[in-house]
Design a protein around this motif. Structure first.
Motif, PDB file in Angstrom:
ATOM      1  N   ILE A 132      40.165  21.615  27.657  1.00  0.00           N
ATOM      2  CA  ILE A 132      41.137  20.881  26.850  1.00  0.00           C
ATOM      3  C   ILE A 132      40.798  19.387  26.925  1.00  0.00           C
ATOM      4  O   ILE A 132      40.726  18.809  28.021  1.00  0.00           O
ATOM      5  CB  ILE A 132      42.580  21.113  27.361  1.00  0.00           C
ATOM      6  N   VAL A 133      40.608  18.762  25.776  1.00  0.00           N
ATOM      7  CA  VAL A 133      40.255  17.334  25.755  1.00  0.00           C
ATOM      8  C   VAL A 133      41.408  16.470  25.251  1.00  0.00           C
ATOM      9  O   VAL A 133      41.402  15.252  25.424  1.00  0.00           O
ATOM     10  CB  VAL A 133      38.988  17.069  24.910  1.00  0.00           C
ATOM     11  N   ASN A 134      42.414  17.107  24.639  1.00  0.00           N
ATOM     12  CA  ASN A 134      43.559  16.324  24.165  1.00  0.00           C
ATOM     13  C   ASN A 134      44.806  17.210  24.086  1.00  0.00           C
ATOM     14  O   ASN A 134      44.730  18.383  23.733  1.00  0.00           O
ATOM     15  CB  ASN A 134      43.277  15.717  22.783  1.00  0.00           C
ATOM     16  N   ILE A 135      45.924  16.612  24.439  1.00  0.00           N
ATOM     17  CA  ILE A 135      47.222  17.290  24.298  1.00  0.00           C
ATOM     18  C   ILE A 135      48.110  16.385  23.459  1.00  0.00           C
ATOM     19  O   ILE A 135      48.329  15.220  23.805  1.00  0.00           O
ATOM     20  CB  ILE A 135      47.879  17.542  25.670  1.00  0.00           C
ATOM     21  N   GLU A 136      48.596  16.924  22.356  1.00  0.00           N
ATOM     22  CA  GLU A 136      49.478  16.146  21.488  1.00  0.00           C
ATOM     23  C   GLU A 136      50.891  16.728  21.569  1.00  0.00           C
ATOM     24  O   GLU A 136      51.082  17.945  21.434  1.00  0.00           O
ATOM     25  CB  GLU A 136      48.975  16.205  20.040  1.00  0.00           C
ATOM     26  N   VAL A 137      51.844  15.864  21.841  1.00  0.00           N
ATOM     27  CA  VAL A 137      53.244  16.297  21.892  1.00  0.00           C
ATOM     28  C   VAL A 137      53.793  16.287  20.462  1.00  0.00           C
ATOM     29  O   VAL A 137      53.812  15.250  19.804  1.00  0.00           O
ATOM     30  CB  VAL A 137      54.085  15.378  22.791  1.00  0.00           C
ATOM     31  N   VAL A 144      47.159  21.712  21.668  1.00  0.00           N
ATOM     32  CA  VAL A 144      46.085  21.516  22.647  1.00  0.00           C
ATOM     33  C   VAL A 144      44.759  21.628  21.905  1.00  0.00           C
ATOM     34  O   VAL A 144      44.557  22.530  21.089  1.00  0.00           O
ATOM     35  CB  VAL A 144      46.162  22.545  23.815  1.00  0.00           C
ATOM     36  N   GLU A 145      43.878  20.682  22.208  1.00  0.00           N
ATOM     37  CA  GLU A 145      42.619  20.613  21.467  1.00  0.00           C
ATOM     38  C   GLU A 145      41.423  20.594  22.402  1.00  0.00           C
ATOM     39  O   GLU A 145      41.447  19.954  23.452  1.00  0.00           O
ATOM     40  CB  GLU A 145      42.594  19.333  20.612  1.00  0.00           C
TER      41      GLU A 145
END
Length: 402
Positions: A132-137, A144-145
């Motif tokens: 996982i390189v990014n988590i967007e709320v 999750v990206e």
């Protein structure tokens, strides 16, 4: 709901399993091509599943950081629950004399198998090689990206483990969580300048080691190695002294009491009696107090006792120095060595920002934590796995609540 779990270690699997028990869709993301790798190698391949201490107040003594927080967590899932969970699924456990608990098979693969099988039975989708390189709320849930994928989940449980470097927590810091900077825990002490390392392989079963200039001490077996000292007393002291030693750049003086029961007065009395009864015996050739011959010879030589010196000829000064070497032998520590596979990190997500009754983030609703990613760590002996089972259980259950 869809519940995402980041990290395929002990805490991650337990969280995924207990989230899936409620019938929700669960996706487990693991950055490596294998899951549960630390479980597989722990305890020399036997897997030290837990610590055989059924009283929570005794169990909590094994956590240098996070014990007050874990007190509430352990009310939800105890050591007894760990026994029950594994044994009811065909993995009988056994408690050894030192309190460590292993599968009766003495094979960590039996622990790995039951976790994978249970997750599979409950329909957990296990995604390997998915870092996982990014988590967007989002307004509702999370995105999750990874490098070539993205997934939307309603709830998210972070079980990514400890990291030796701050970058390992960058995702969570970007979300606004505070980090207690990570430092190593559970390591052995290097002492390259001491002649003691010539005695590698010698151990004392119940010594005590403390740091000069601090109140830090721990008792237990002490092992002399070719680089310094190791053994349970050393590893446990390294955990409780993790931050103190880090601040000292791993340069310190360790004072070794070769038997926890030694006192200067008791040693003086017994040596005086031996001197009276065995005046003509050579000191270095007749070890006392259960000290191995080579270690006794080393400690006596370090007290300037000549090889053939007899008890009838020894000076008070040399006796006092021998007592000092038995009671508080000074060892100059210079550096550390990570203990085999038992890599543990002190530090992680600040516990002030996590609800101990649910493990939900106090900052971001729907975000949960389990395992060593938080500022929680235990000494060697099954404590870290018990924290993983208990936090994984609670985070998994809590994530399914409306």
């Amino acid at each position: 709901m869809t519940i995402g779990v980041v990290g395929g270690g002990a805490a991650g699997f337990f969280a995924a399993i207990h989230a899936a028990c409620s019938g929700h869709k669960v996706i487990l993301f693991e950055k490596n091509r294998k899951v549960l790798s630390k479980v597989l190698v722990s305890g020399g391949g036997r897997c030290n599943v837990t610590q055989g201490t059924f009283k929570n107040n005794e169990l909590l003594k094994g956590y240098p950081r996070g014990s007050r927080f874990l007190k509430k967590v352990f009310e939800h899932f105890t050591v007894k629950d760990t026994f029950s969970w594994f044994e009811s699924r065909g993995v009988p456990l056994k408690t050894e004399s030192d309190g460590r608990v292993f599968p009766q098979s003495d094979d960590s693969r039996s622990v790995v198998s039951v976790l994978v099988n249970e997750a599979t039975r409950l329909g957990v989708r296990i995604e390997l090689n998915k870092a996982i390189v990014n988590i967007e709320v989002l307004r509702e849930g999370f995105k999750v990206e990874g490098k070539a994928f993205s997934e939307k989940v309603d709830r998210l449980i972070i079980c990514s483990g400890g990291s030796a470097k701050r970058e390992g927590y960058a995702l969570l810091e970007r979300l606004g969580h505070s980090l207690v900077p990570p430092v190593p825990s559970l390591f052995t002490f290097n002492a390259p300048e001491t002649g003691l390392i010539k005695l590698k392989g010698i151990s004392m079963p119940n010594g005590l080691i403390r740091f000069e200039g601090s109140k830090l001490s721990y008792s237990g077996p002490i092992l002399i190695t070719h680089w310094g000292i190791s053994g349970p007393a050393v590893l446990k002291l390294s955990a409780f002294g993790a931050n103190w030693l880090h601040d000292k750049h791993y340069q310190a003086v360790a004072l070794i009491r070769w038997d926890e029961g030694f006192t200067p007065e008791g040693l003086a009395t017994q040596l005086a009696a031996f001197k009276r009864e065995h005046a003509r015996k050579a000191i270095r050739k007749n070890p006392l107090f259960g000290v191995p011959t080579r270690l006794w010879d080393f400690l006596a030589a370090s007290a300037s006792i000549e090889e053939e010196l007899k008890w009838e000829d020894i000076s008070k000064k040399k006796i006092n120095k021998l007592i000092e070497n038995l009671f508080k032998f000074p060892l100059i520590i210079s550096g550390k060595t990570t203990f085999k596979e038992e890599f543990v990190t002190a530090g992680g997500i600040s516990l002030d920002e996590v609800d101990p009754n649910s493990l939900e983030s106090k900052k971001i609703p729907g975000l949960y934590f389990a395992g060593e990613v938080m500022n929680v760590d235990g000494i060697t002996g099954g404590y870290n796995f018990q924290a993983a089972w208990s936090t994984g259980f609670l985070a998994g259950k809590s994530s399914t609540q409306a």
